[in-house]
Scaffold this active site. Structure first.
Site, PDB file in Angstrom:
ATOM      1  N   ASP A 188       0.757  -1.218  -0.150  1.00 46.17           N
ATOM      2  CA  ASP A 188       0.322  -0.221  -0.040  1.00 46.17           C
ATOM      3  C   ASP A 188       0.959   1.366  -0.589  1.00 46.17           C
ATOM      4  O   ASP A 188       2.329   1.175  -0.777  1.00 46.17           O
ATOM      5  CB  ASP A 188      -0.889  -0.017   1.302  1.00 46.17           C
ATOM      6  CG  ASP A 188      -2.454   1.154   0.941  1.00 46.17           C
ATOM      7  OD1 ASP A 188      -2.706   1.784   0.624  1.00 46.17           O
ATOM      8  OD2 ASP A 188      -3.723  -0.361   1.355  1.00 46.17           O
TER       9      ASP A 188
ATOM     10  N   HIS B 226      -3.302   6.343   3.277  1.00 45.17           N
ATOM     11  CA  HIS B 226      -4.456   4.632   2.786  1.00 45.17           C
ATOM     12  C   HIS B 226      -3.862   3.350   3.539  1.00 45.17           C
ATOM     13  O   HIS B 226      -4.599   3.078   3.852  1.00 45.17           O
ATOM     14  CB  HIS B 226      -4.489   4.799   1.395  1.00 45.17           C
ATOM     15  CG  HIS B 226      -5.158   3.712   0.693  1.00 45.17           C
ATOM     16  ND1 HIS B 226      -5.026   2.115   0.542  1.00 45.17           N
ATOM     17  CD2 HIS B 226      -6.041   3.697   0.047  1.00 45.17           C
ATOM     18  CE1 HIS B 226      -5.715   1.915  -0.306  1.00 45.17           C
ATOM     19  NE2 HIS B 226      -6.670   2.535  -0.275  1.00 45.17           N
TER      20      HIS B 226
ATOM     21  N   SER C 256     -11.368  -1.129  -0.614  1.00 45.95           N
ATOM     22  CA  SER C 256      -9.876  -0.780   0.394  1.00 45.95           C
ATOM     23  C   SER C 256      -9.760  -1.191   1.211  1.00 45.95           C
ATOM     24  O   SER C 256      -9.242  -1.954   2.009  1.00 45.95           O
ATOM     25  CB  SER C 256      -9.170   0.599  -0.395  1.00 45.95           C
ATOM     26  OG  SER C 256      -8.322   0.950  -1.402  1.00 45.95           O
TER      27      SER C 256
END
Ligand SMILES: *[C@@H]1O[C@H](CO)[C@@H](O)[C@H](O)[C@H]1NC(C)=O
Ligand SMILES: *[C@@H]1O[C@H](CO)[C@@H](O)[C@H](O)[C@H]1NC(C)=O
Ligand SMILES: *[C@@H]1O[C@H](CO)[C@@H](O)[C@H](O)[C@H]1NC(C)=O
Length: 792
Positions: free
Chosen positions: A155, A228, A565
């Site tokens: 990520d 994220h 996600s």
């Protein structure tokens, strides 16, 4: 083999959109322009004159180089971006199309794959999933449960100081771990601990295309400058943190799915995207490091598996016993949008949980329109109505030119002092709020387009703002237009209602969650499963405000995000728990346990609904259903799959021997597989039949499946058959008697369908199920049948 190309899918709804690099065929780009290619080499054929594989790879580059001789040597050396040796054998380099062509024709070169750029696609969810009943007989009961397992998160990196990553009471790093904590900018090696046991970063592919990264904006290290990766890592394996909330919303205990599992972070996503050559290097390292689970909340376009670096890397990982879960994509609610569809990957869609953040719009005419928001600043004055304007323009009938409220698009004279209606679109929803605020607007309403449907996503806005569905948006625009015409200035306000729990029905399939059918292998039902992905609370870096907008000076330990996600790491964490409980299970057995115990009924006892329409959803939306962790621990039977089975599947999907080798790194023999049947015979825990109606009246097919007993030694399973409407479904035998654990038994499923009236090019999808039960375990496989009418 059906290959189809889909447009770019962003797997996180907050991600900043940038242009996707199209997969050009070699000839379409101008010859001098260099692009990154990933080159697979017949690794074992290295002539002994080359000391290392790298030397050998350099010789390939030298032999195809179109650069003039005098400068070639040094340049070629630096052109290798990564070499690969674990899940893939070869290297990546920047090449002109002519060089790529030449390379492709050399012996010992298996494939030359053009690089794809991908993008990243978030705590009440453990409670909603039944994991919080920790002290009973739950999954988390054992004090150190899951602590030997390592989850690799691919990520944007991590913010290691967050409470979610503390290593209190954790034992030493598992002895099998071979990974490293690679230091870099603002990330000393001491950033790792007994929780975060590995951190690496991969950027050669990124910089080869985008040029040097701007270190004011991002860290050349595993440190997360986006948020994220911190968020997804804490969903998978965050520690218990109390109290947790974002701007006062979603108060409670925060925890990941596997709070004791170890994390290894592989930073592959940068401001410019996530580059295949880097993702492959990360998988190569991670499998050698010894991860148990790979969590990938990243997606791109669907291409055949031998050209899909994620599919290839995931195959190598799964062969090494690593469970790979990947987000399905946020391209929903339209069909054929699912990504990361290889059968050896667990493809995760998103559902809602029983919590929301209502923030309703009240119009001057008294109408209330429901919305959703997380706004924690000073609100609008209660009981007062404010002028409201639509940032786009109303045209004739339903036609209007929309406004995405992009930077610099709003006239302060028009929007100053007003609530501004913006249309949802490609730019970040919170960024629209920033634009409205800067132009002097005092509030904002984001209206879904028809394509977004009724799904609502809550965001941490920088001004009083809310999101409304497509029909609510239409109503607001109609009201504004009518009021303006009648010379009564339109007014509205937003009423923030905080956090609401116990929402029914839940779960719903989130609007944005990508849907089947599977564009690459229609015989394999995708997505596989759904997990919580809407408005998820998880850890957040200190560098960025919760809205993600640069001007946002607020700092929060947690943030609420939505996307597949966020769904993917839920399944990654659960897979780690399952592997901790069943160390001998293969990745396919873990997937089977998750899929056959998933549920399709919501908390109102009805079939799960689709958030985008409010209508009943289908297997093409949720796959096997919503994940049920407790049941997955004890599934009774599993559908296991070996590497050889995947090879047979590829043979039966008409992949060539060369293409199969590109995926499996081995020479395949397809003769046996072809005799054995068809792609749908892969021992998958769900079943999918595709019939082409070439003027046929009756069509039929069969599936052979093998189940392994992982429950009680002596158990007798009986089948319950739920045929798709209008079809005949039979299962033989209808009873399976097991004498021991580990025993395998086969059964044959036959489906017969009668042609239905369809216009050319259209299709009809019906579903049913096969359920095996011994009275204690219920092992459910959905069966989906697609009838297609050929175009001519
Ligand atoms: C890097 O980003 C900063 C902040 O946006 C900007 O001021 C600077 O010009 C950028 N540097 C380069 C080399 O682009
Ligand atoms: C939802 O269901 C209603 C009533 O059955 C139907 O009219 C409508 O077309 C459905 N909407 C979609 C998008 O399928
Ligand atoms: C593979 O090719 C055969 C023969 O052309 C065809 O009948 C079959 O449908 C193909 N299978 C797939 C999965 O494309």
């Amino acid at each position: 083999m059906a290959s189809s190309s889909l447009s770019l899918i962003l797997l996180s709804l907050i991600a900043v959109v940038s242009a996707a690099a199209a997969i050009d065929d070699f000839s379409s780009s101008s010859n001098s322009e260099k692009k990154t290619f990933i080159i697979q080499v017949q690794h074992e054929s290295k002539p002994s004159v080359f000391a290392t594989h790298r030397h050998w790879y350099e010789s390939f580059l030298a032999s195809v180089s179109t650069t003039i001789q005098s400068e070639s040597r040094d340049e070629d050396t630096s052109r290798i971006l990564h070499t690969y040796e674990t899940v893939f054998r070869g290297f990546s380099a920047k090449l002109s199309s002519l060089e790529a062509h030449k390379l492709q024709s050399l012996s010992h070169i298996i494939t030359v794959i053009p690089e794809q750029v991908r993008h990243v696609q978030t705590t009440r969810s453990p409670e909603f999933l039944g994991l919080r009943k920790a002290d009973s007989a739950g999954l988390l009961k054992e004090s150190d449960f899951g602590s030997d397992l390592v989850i690799g998160v691919f990520d944007t990196g991590i913010w290691p100081e967050r409470q979610s990553f503390n290593d209190r009471d954790l034992g030493p790093v598992p002895p099998k771990w071979k990974g490293q904590c690679v230091a870099g900018k603002d990330f000393p090696a001491t950033s790792c601990n007994r929780k975060l046991i590995g951190a690496r970063y991969f950027y050669n592919g990124y910089e080869a295309t985008n040029g040097k990264m701007n270190e004011t904006l991002e860290h050349r290290s595993p440190r997360d400058s986006d948020g994220h990766g911190t968020h997804t890592a804490s969903i998978a394996a965050g520690r218990y943190v109390f109290p947790a909330s974002t701007l006062g919303y979603a108060r409670g205990m925060a925890a990941g799915m596997a709070p004791k599992a170890r994390l290894a972070v592989y930073k592959v996503c940068w401001i410019g995207g996530c580059f295949d050559s880097d993702i492959l290097a990360a998988f190569d390292a991670a499998v050698a490091d010894g991860i148990d689970v790979a969590s990938l909340s990243v997606g791109g376009v669907v291409v055949p598996y031998h050209l899909d670096v994620i599919a290839i890397a995931a195959f190598g990982a799964s062969e090494a016993g690593v469970f790979v879960s990947a987000s399905a994509g946020n391209g929903g609610p339209g069909g054929l949008t699912v990504t990361n569809v290889a059968p050896w990957v667990t493809t995760v869609g998103a559902g809602t949980i029983d919590r929301d953040f209502p923030a309703d719009v009240k119009l001057g005419n008294g109408k209330i329109i429901s919305g959703s928001s997380i706004y924690g600043g000073p609100g609008l004055t209660l009981g007062r109505l404010y002028p409201i304007v639509y940032a786009g323009t109303e045209g004739d009938g339903d036609a209007y030119s929309s406004s995405l409220c992009l930077e610099g698009s709003l006239d302060p004279n028009f929007v100053g002092g007003k609530i501004v209606v913006c249309d949802r679109g490609i730019n970040s929803r919170a960024a629209k709020g920033d634009v409205v605020k800067k132009a002097g607007g005092i509030g904002m309403i984001i209206a879904n387009g028809v394509f977004d449907g009724e799904g609502l996503v809550a965001d941490c806005h920088v001004l009083p703002a809310t999101s409304v569905g497509a029909s609510g948006g239409d109503e607001i625009r109609r009201y504004i237009s009518a009021a303006s015409k009648s010379n009564t200035p339109p007014t509205a306000t937003i009423i923030f209602k905080g956090t609401r729990l116990g929402i029914r029905p839940a779960p719903l399939v989130a609007s944005f969650s990508a849907r089947g059918p599977n564009p690459e292998s229609p015989e394999i039902l995708k997505p596989d499963i759904i997990a919580p992905g809407l408005n998820i609370l998880a850890a957040w870096p200190d560098k960025i405000g919760p809205s993600g907008v640069p001007s946002d000076g607020r700092r929060t330990e947690f943030n609420i995000l939505s996307g597949t996600s966020m769904a993917c790491p839920h399944v990654s964490g659960l897979a780690a728990l399952l592997k901790a409980a069943h160390p001998d299970w293969s990745p396919a057995a873990i997937k089977s346990a998750l899929l056959t115990t998933a549920y399709t009924v919501d908390n109102k006892e009805g079939t799960m609904l689709d958030e985008s329409t409010g209508n009943v959803s289908s297997v093409l939306d949720f796959g096997s259903g919503h994940v049920h962790p407790e049941k997955a621990m004890d599934p009774g039977l599993v559908y296991d799959i070996t590497t050889y089975d995947y090879v047979d599947f590829l043979c039966n999907s008409n992949y060539t021997i060369k293409n199969i080798k590109a995926i499996t790194r081995k020479n395949a023999d397809c003769s046996g597989a072809k005799r054995a049947g068809h792609a749908g015979n892969l021992n998958y825990p769900s079943l999918s039949a595709v019939f082409e109606q070439y003027g046929k009246h009756k069509m039929s097919t069969h599936f052979i499946r093998t189940v392994t007993n992982v429950g009680d030694p002596n158990s007798v399973y009986k089948v319950t058959i739920n045929p798709p409407a209008g079809m005949v479904l039979t299962v033989q035998p209808d009873k399976l008697s097991f004498r021991r654990v580990g025993q395998k038994l086969n059964f044959l499923t036959r489906v017969e369908a009668t042609a239905v009236k369809l216009s050319p090019g259209s299709s009809s999808v019906k579903s049913g199920s096969i359920v095996w039960s011994d009275g204690k375990h219920t092992v459910t496989s959905p069966l989906v049948v697609t009838m297609q009418q050929p175009l001519q």
